[in-house]
Design an enzyme around this catalytic site. Sequence first.
Site, PDB file in Angstrom:
ATOM      1  N   ARG A  60       0.851  -1.069  -0.041  1.00  0.00           N
ATOM      2  CA  ARG A  60      -0.028   0.167  -0.011  1.00  0.00           C
ATOM      3  C   ARG A  60       0.946   1.215   0.135  1.00  0.00           C
ATOM      4  O   ARG A  60       0.580   1.966  -0.972  1.00  0.00           O
ATOM      5  CB  ARG A  60      -0.978   0.200   1.204  1.00  0.00           C
ATOM      6  N   THR A  61       1.693   1.179   1.111  1.00  0.00           N
ATOM      7  CA  THR A  61       2.479   2.575   1.111  1.00  0.00           C
ATOM      8  C   THR A  61       3.351   2.627  -0.457  1.00  0.00           C
ATOM      9  O   THR A  61       3.407   3.956  -0.895  1.00  0.00           O
ATOM     10  CB  THR A  61       3.522   2.445   2.255  1.00  0.00           C
ATOM     11  N   LYS A  82      24.327  -9.859  -0.362  1.00  0.00           N
ATOM     12  CA  LYS A  82      25.913 -10.015  -0.497  1.00  0.00           C
ATOM     13  C   LYS A  82      26.708  -9.300   0.545  1.00  0.00           C
ATOM     14  O   LYS A  82      27.916  -9.315   1.011  1.00  0.00           O
ATOM     15  CB  LYS A  82      26.425  -9.441  -1.738  1.00  0.00           C
ATOM     16  N   ARG A 142      11.754   2.069   3.255  1.00  0.00           N
ATOM     17  CA  ARG A 142      11.312   1.288   4.636  1.00  0.00           C
ATOM     18  C   ARG A 142      12.174   0.296   4.915  1.00  0.00           C
ATOM     19  O   ARG A 142      12.806  -0.187   3.932  1.00  0.00           O
ATOM     20  CB  ARG A 142       9.750   0.762   4.005  1.00  0.00           C
ATOM     21  N   HIS A 166       6.399   6.630  10.906  1.00  0.00           N
ATOM     22  CA  HIS A 166       5.698   6.145   9.720  1.00  0.00           C
ATOM     23  C   HIS A 166       4.972   7.686   9.557  1.00  0.00           C
ATOM     24  O   HIS A 166       3.747   7.814   9.265  1.00  0.00           O
ATOM     25  CB  HIS A 166       4.857   5.182   9.801  1.00  0.00           C
TER      26      HIS A 166
END
Lengths: 301, 149
Positions: free
Chosen positions: A49-50, A78, A99, A127
């Site tokens: 969604r975000t 890696k 995020r 957030h």
Amino acid sequence: MKNLISMRDLNAEKILELVALAESLEKDPSQIDLARRVMAAMFYEASTRTRMSFESAMKRLGGEVIAMVGTSGTSVEKGETLADTAKVMARYSDIIVMRHPLEGAARYVSEQVNVPVVNAGDGANQHPTQSLLDLYTIKKAQGTLEGLKLALVGDLKYGRTVHSLAYALAPFSPEFYFVSPRSLCMPAHILKDLTKRGVKFTEKKKIERIVDEIDIMYVTRIQRERFPDREEYEKVKNAYIITADLLQNARDNLKVLHPLPRVNEITTDVDSTKYAYYFDQAENGVYMRQAILATLLGVAK
Amino acid sequence: MMKVMKVDAIRNGTVIDHIPAGRVQRVLAILEPRETDVVMMGMNFSSKAMQKKDIIKIEGRELSQQEVNSIALIAPAAKVSIIRDFTVTSKSKVEIPEHIEGLLSCPNPKCISNAEPMVTRFKLIDVNGPELGCHYCERVFTADEMSHI
């Protein structure tokens, strides 16, 4: 404003500026042109969604998006450090939206790169774009942010969204009802902090009696995995289910918000009432993120 | 009346007085004495202000600002005296700085500072406690919850 990392960095004036820009972009997105600008989405954990709402925001303003979603198959696997990955992404793009599961990751990246950084969630910490879109939604629904009566309902202990929203509204003289089972109540340090800021609040175990007093009902999901004891969960899981029936005596102007996804905490019969506002809320995310992108890219008028 | 010293006076070095009783070993851990350092430790001395206190004398060593800052977190009321030729040449109270960099690790296992090779940063939130806020994960901890790097 160079980055958007935490609601703690924003004062009431800046919040209102972003809300006003979101409002204006909803009416007329053509005022901003982000052609040939590239947004890098660095998503170390999934968030449909975000991320999609950011992509939609960027693209509707004429910009482009490159994305890293999850770490499998990337240089991160890696053993590359976050700082190195971000420095490379910064060379490919004009703005980074990230995020990350670890708290403080976005703040750290913003200190490592020369392009603006937007925090799209750092673990249980912040957030801010969700908080800002919530504020825009509340403003749009009620015409003001000042002096509203709000009930925050559900998991108030672990819910990052409700913590952030309580702080974000603090400068606008709100009156809160914090409605939750005892085991999921608002953390003491937040209550202490809100008291220090002169915010009025009352803790409640039941929602029924206050439905007719509030302007905004902000519902969050009670997650089973938060309960150490299954029995305890069974006891409270249905205590906070919002139905059309429950809303019968609500004020005309009441709007029900939810950050989504919902599971069963708002029944679908609420969707067709005038109180349902959660899908509008999701749409508002696009306008608010447009306002944030335009502001940080320095093209907001 | 002759002054009775429970612990030998030192010629040159540092005396850290007014350490809360029971914390002398934590202060000592910060000082990391070398094998050749002469150190005297006193525990549970009577004190007017604190009832009981601990004390450290370390011969031939003057503390860095970083070390003094660390001591402030464990013993906020400590007094640091510099001794030269058996005489106290300066006496100062420790003070917790507003910003602390690279000295403490964040107790939050989900803080980015525990995952990346980076310098930790904390801000003094409340001198009582004392409470420090992590610049990265934004969580607040009391100094007792934190460990030195």
